[in-house]
Enzyme design. Structure first.
Site, PDB file in Angstrom:
ATOM      1  CB  SER A 141     -44.678-127.803 -52.641  1.00  0.00           C
ATOM      2  OG  SER A 141     -43.588-128.085 -53.499  1.00  0.00           O
ATOM      3  CG  HIS A 441      -9.225-151.227 -59.213  1.00  0.00           C
ATOM      4  ND1 HIS A 441      -9.164-150.201 -58.311  1.00  0.00           N
ATOM      5  CD2 HIS A 441      -8.091-151.175 -59.960  1.00  0.00           C
ATOM      6  CE1 HIS A 441      -8.019-149.547 -58.483  1.00  0.00           C
ATOM      7  NE2 HIS A 441      -7.353-150.116 -59.484  1.00  0.00           N
TER       8      HIS A 441
HETATM    9  P1  FAD Z   1     -45.476-131.184 -58.151  1.00  0.00           P
HETATM   10  O1  FAD Z   1     -44.334-131.667 -58.928  1.00  0.00           O
HETATM   11  O2  FAD Z   1     -45.430-129.842 -57.555  1.00  0.00           O
HETATM   12  O3  FAD Z   1     -46.732-131.281 -59.123  1.00  0.00           O
HETATM   13  C1  FAD Z   1     -47.990-130.841 -58.794  1.00  0.00           C
HETATM   14  C2  FAD Z   1     -48.739-130.488 -60.068  1.00  0.00           C
HETATM   15  O4  FAD Z   1     -50.100-130.279 -59.734  1.00  0.00           O
HETATM   16  C3  FAD Z   1     -48.262-129.183 -60.723  1.00  0.00           C
HETATM   17  O5  FAD Z   1     -47.966-129.413 -62.073  1.00  0.00           O
HETATM   18  C4  FAD Z   1     -49.457-128.243 -60.600  1.00  0.00           C
HETATM   19  O6  FAD Z   1     -49.620-127.396 -61.724  1.00  0.00           O
HETATM   20  C5  FAD Z   1     -50.614-129.220 -60.513  1.00  0.00           C
HETATM   21  N1  FAD Z   1     -51.774-128.684 -59.806  1.00  0.00           N
HETATM   22  C6  FAD Z   1     -51.796-128.104 -58.584  1.00  0.00           C
HETATM   23  N2  FAD Z   1     -53.056-127.787 -58.228  1.00  0.00           N
HETATM   24  C7  FAD Z   1     -53.847-128.186 -59.260  1.00  0.00           C
HETATM   25  C8  FAD Z   1     -55.232-128.129 -59.491  1.00  0.00           C
HETATM   26  N3  FAD Z   1     -56.094-127.632 -58.603  1.00  0.00           N
HETATM   27  N4  FAD Z   1     -55.698-128.599 -60.672  1.00  0.00           N
HETATM   28  C9  FAD Z   1     -54.848-129.104 -61.607  1.00  0.00           C
HETATM   29  N5  FAD Z   1     -53.529-129.202 -61.426  1.00  0.00           N
HETATM   30  C10 FAD Z   1     -53.033-128.758 -60.263  1.00  0.00           C
HETATM   31  N6  FAD Z   1     -36.653-133.261 -55.973  1.00  0.00           N
HETATM   32  C11 FAD Z   1     -35.820-134.298 -56.186  1.00  0.00           C
HETATM   33  O7  FAD Z   1     -36.115-135.408 -55.743  1.00  0.00           O
HETATM   34  N7  FAD Z   1     -34.659-134.157 -56.898  1.00  0.00           N
HETATM   35  C12 FAD Z   1     -34.288-132.957 -57.395  1.00  0.00           C
HETATM   36  O8  FAD Z   1     -33.236-132.857 -58.028  1.00  0.00           O
HETATM   37  C13 FAD Z   1     -35.123-131.841 -57.171  1.00  0.00           C
HETATM   38  N8  FAD Z   1     -34.785-130.636 -57.655  1.00  0.00           N
HETATM   39  C14 FAD Z   1     -35.627-129.574 -57.449  1.00  0.00           C
HETATM   40  C15 FAD Z   1     -35.235-128.324 -57.930  1.00  0.00           C
HETATM   41  C16 FAD Z   1     -36.051-127.235 -57.743  1.00  0.00           C
HETATM   42  C17 FAD Z   1     -35.624-125.899 -58.275  1.00  0.00           C
HETATM   43  C18 FAD Z   1     -37.310-127.400 -57.080  1.00  0.00           C
HETATM   44  C19 FAD Z   1     -38.231-126.232 -56.897  1.00  0.00           C
HETATM   45  C20 FAD Z   1     -37.696-128.628 -56.580  1.00  0.00           C
HETATM   46  C21 FAD Z   1     -36.852-129.732 -56.755  1.00  0.00           C
HETATM   47  N9  FAD Z   1     -37.172-130.986 -56.263  1.00  0.00           N
HETATM   48  C22 FAD Z   1     -36.330-132.037 -56.450  1.00  0.00           C
HETATM   49  C23 FAD Z   1     -38.432-131.222 -55.541  1.00  0.00           C
HETATM   50  C24 FAD Z   1     -39.475-131.870 -56.481  1.00  0.00           C
HETATM   51  O9  FAD Z   1     -39.660-131.027 -57.597  1.00  0.00           O
HETATM   52  C25 FAD Z   1     -40.792-132.087 -55.756  1.00  0.00           C
HETATM   53  O10 FAD Z   1     -40.576-132.818 -54.570  1.00  0.00           O
HETATM   54  C26 FAD Z   1     -41.763-132.869 -56.643  1.00  0.00           C
HETATM   55  O11 FAD Z   1     -42.001-132.184 -57.835  1.00  0.00           O
HETATM   56  C27 FAD Z   1     -43.083-133.112 -55.912  1.00  0.00           C
HETATM   57  O12 FAD Z   1     -43.948-133.815 -56.740  1.00  0.00           O
HETATM   58  P2  FAD Z   1     -45.531-133.679 -56.610  1.00  0.00           P
HETATM   59  O13 FAD Z   1     -46.096-134.581 -57.661  1.00  0.00           O
HETATM   60  O14 FAD Z   1     -45.952-133.879 -55.221  1.00  0.00           O
HETATM   61  O15 FAD Z   1     -45.868-132.165 -56.949  1.00  0.00           O
END
Ligand code: FAD
Ligand code: NAI
Length: 462
Positions: A141, A441
């Site tokens: 996202s 505890h």
């Molecule tokens: P992402 O982590 O977004 O990874 C997707 C990856 O795909 C990215 O690296 C991107 O570059 C890559 N990508 C996208 N399109 C392409 C493409 N076409 N080709 C190649 N690569 C591509 N969640 C928690 O559970 N605990 C927390 O403490 C927490 N803290 C957060 C703090 C912040 C500031 C933010 C913004 C989010 C936080 N989150 C937290 C949410 C968490 O980061 C996300 O829910 C999680 O990263 C989602 O994982 P994902 O693998 O779906 O996607």
């Protein structure tokens, strides 16, 4: 051109975990990532750097607020922002390098670059087209701004800009009292920034237990954060050094404005699914770009799966990881499963806030009879010793069967304490099962046991 059993697109917590599990299950696996480093939003600009800054600034707060009381005399530390940023980056680097090591260990090919799917069974990265029997889309996202508000990542920032500001601002306006707004707001409030949070709703952290919301807001106010509630932000205008935020109060439609050095827009995130070619392939998506799947993470096109922030459900790293593991198992012909009823949510402020399962609101709406057992950390000796007795544990259980339906905690270590309840819920335990389990505890976990006791004949230290 190489040929794989599985190509995962995106190396965040969803994608890298899916890739590792696929490889462990004997599937020839590659993972495409366009960033310079693995780990996705979470490791690079999300969970990990934000927790590093929360940790560092919590230590500062402890030194300023509590050291003298404990007889630890001397000047409170001063902040060297550059070094704090370097520490944060070092934590990020250690973790992203760790994933690179795990990829090598599991013989996963990292296909560097941005991937797209020209046709089912094929993934294009740069000029190369690779073949894949299965494709998992885990592209995550991105920050969603407000209509007409442009993020320049200097004055008007998303969480990414807020994690790496060149200097500590004097005044910050945070738009949105959700998880990002409150975590990052806490970081800067502890660093001495005047933080004002403007929130559209009348409560902070939408969806949380109402008692937790009230208590949490009171604690954050005491820590110096200001709140303007029931206020819809209309415009954000930035100059080179400042920004002006105008908002309208819902109660009387009156307009007002705030000035700040930095404005953090924390009004939610949206699925990042553009540029993959999914529409042309006929993959069903909502009009907000969220990929639709069945209960086994299969999209409407055979051989293409999707997980994590790119699909529906809470945008949390551990939810993405669980889907990654389960999806890999489905592809390998096993029975992957995620229990969406038991996904904890944690806010890593001080005190922490954690919740799992049903809230009193959802139970009332569904008409299920329940009982609530509540225990204040005021009755917990260990919490008092660490100046963290303001919160409570609330356990919700079925009125008839005593089965645990949910838990809501605000207090020290809440993000760890919640897992005791998660495990109990996975095993279908009753509140009495928790209450009859011996707890060491003095620990904060005793508050969980006391809340479970309060679902029955009563807590001891209340
Ligand atoms: P992402 O982590 O977004 O990874 C997707 C990856 O795909 C990215 O690296 C991107 O570059 C890559 N990508 C996208 N399109 C392409 C493409 N076409 N080709 C190649 N690569 C591509 N969640 C928690 O559970 N605990 C927390 O403490 C927490 N803290 C957060 C703090 C912040 C500031 C933010 C913004 C989010 C936080 N989150 C937290 C949410 C968490 O980061 C996300 O829910 C999680 O990263 C989602 O994982 P994902 O693998 O779906 O996607
Ligand atoms: P959020 O959905 O948690 O909160 C957004 C807030 O902004 C809501 O309270 C909403 O009412 C408010 N809002 C929306 N429009 C507004 C407007 N025009 N004016 C004023 N207020 C407005 O979103 P947030 O904080 O951006 O986080 C995004 C995602 O990142 C979340 O889904 C969360 O799961 C994830 N995340 C998780 C963390 C964790 O698990 N500790 C930490 C940080 C992020």
């Amino acid at each position: 051109m190489a040929s794989y059993d599985v190509i995962v697109i995106g190396a965040g917590p969803g994608g890298y975990v899916a890739a590792i599990r696929c490889a462990q299950l004997g599937l020839k696996t590659a993972c495409v990532e366009g960033r310079e480093t693995l780990g996705g939003t979470c490791l690079n600009v999300g969970c990990i750097p934000s927790k590093a800054l929360l940790h560092a600034t919590h230590q500062l707060h402890e030194a300023e607020a509590n050291f003298a009381t404990m007889g630890l005399k001397g000047k409170a530390p001063t902040v060297d922002w550059e070094t704090m940023q370097a520490y944060k980056q070092d934590v990020v680097n250690q973790n992203t390098k760790g994933i690179e090591f795990l990829f090598k260990k599991n013989k996963i090919d990292w296909l560097k670059g941005w991937g797209s799917i020209p046709e089912a069974g094929k993934v294009k990265v740069g000029d190369e087209v690779h073949e894949a029997k299965n494709i998992i889309v885990a592209t995550g996202s991105e920050a969603a701004s407000l209509p007409g508000v442009e993020l320049d990542e200097k004055i008007v920032v998303s969480s990414t800009g807020a994690l790496s500001l060149p200097k500590i601002p004097k005044k910050m306006v945070v738009i949105g009292a959700g998880v990002i707004g409150l975590e990052m707001g806490s970081v800067y409030a502890r660093l001495g920034t005047e933080v004002t949070v403007v929130e559209f709703l009348d409560q902070i952290t939408p969806g949380m237990d109402p008692e937790v919301q009230k208590n949490f807001q009171k604690i954050l106010k005491k820590q110096g954060m200001e709140f303007i509630m029931g206020a819809a932000v209309q415009t954000v205008e930035a100059t080179k050094t400042k920004a002006k935020v105008t908002y309208k109060l819902k109660k009387d439609d009156s307009e007002a404005e705030l000035e700040a050095d930095v404005v953090l827009v924390a009004t939610g995130r949206k699925a990042f699914t553009d540029g993959l070619g999914l529409k042309d392939l006929g993959v069903k998506m909502t009009d907000r770009g969220v990929i639709e799947t069945d209960e086994h993470w299969a999209t409407s096109v055979k051989g293409i799966y999707a997980i994590g922030d790119a699909v529906k459900g809470p945008m949390l790293a551990h939810k993405a990881e669980d889907e990654g593991m389960a999806c890999a198992e489905v592809i390998a012909g096993k029975h992957g499963h995620v229990n969406y009823g038991v996904i904890p949510g944690v806010i890593y402020t001080w005190p922490e806030v954690a919740s799992v399962g049903e809230t009193e609101d959802t139970l009332k709406k569904s008409g299920r009879a329940y009982k609530a057992g509540k225990f204040s950390f005021m009755g917990n000796a260990r919490a008092k010793a660490v100046f963290a007795a303001e919160g409570f544990v609330k356990i919700l259980a079925d009125k008839e069967t005593d089965r645990i339906l949910g838990a809501h905690i605000i207090g020290p270590g809440a993000g760890d304490l919640i897992h005791e309840v998660c495990v109990a819920m996975e095993f279908g335990a009753s509140a009495q099962d928790l209450a009859l389990t011996c707890h060491a505890h003095p620990t904060w976990s005793e508050a969980v046991r006391e809340a479970a006791l309060a679902c029955g004949d009563g807590a001891i230290h209340a």
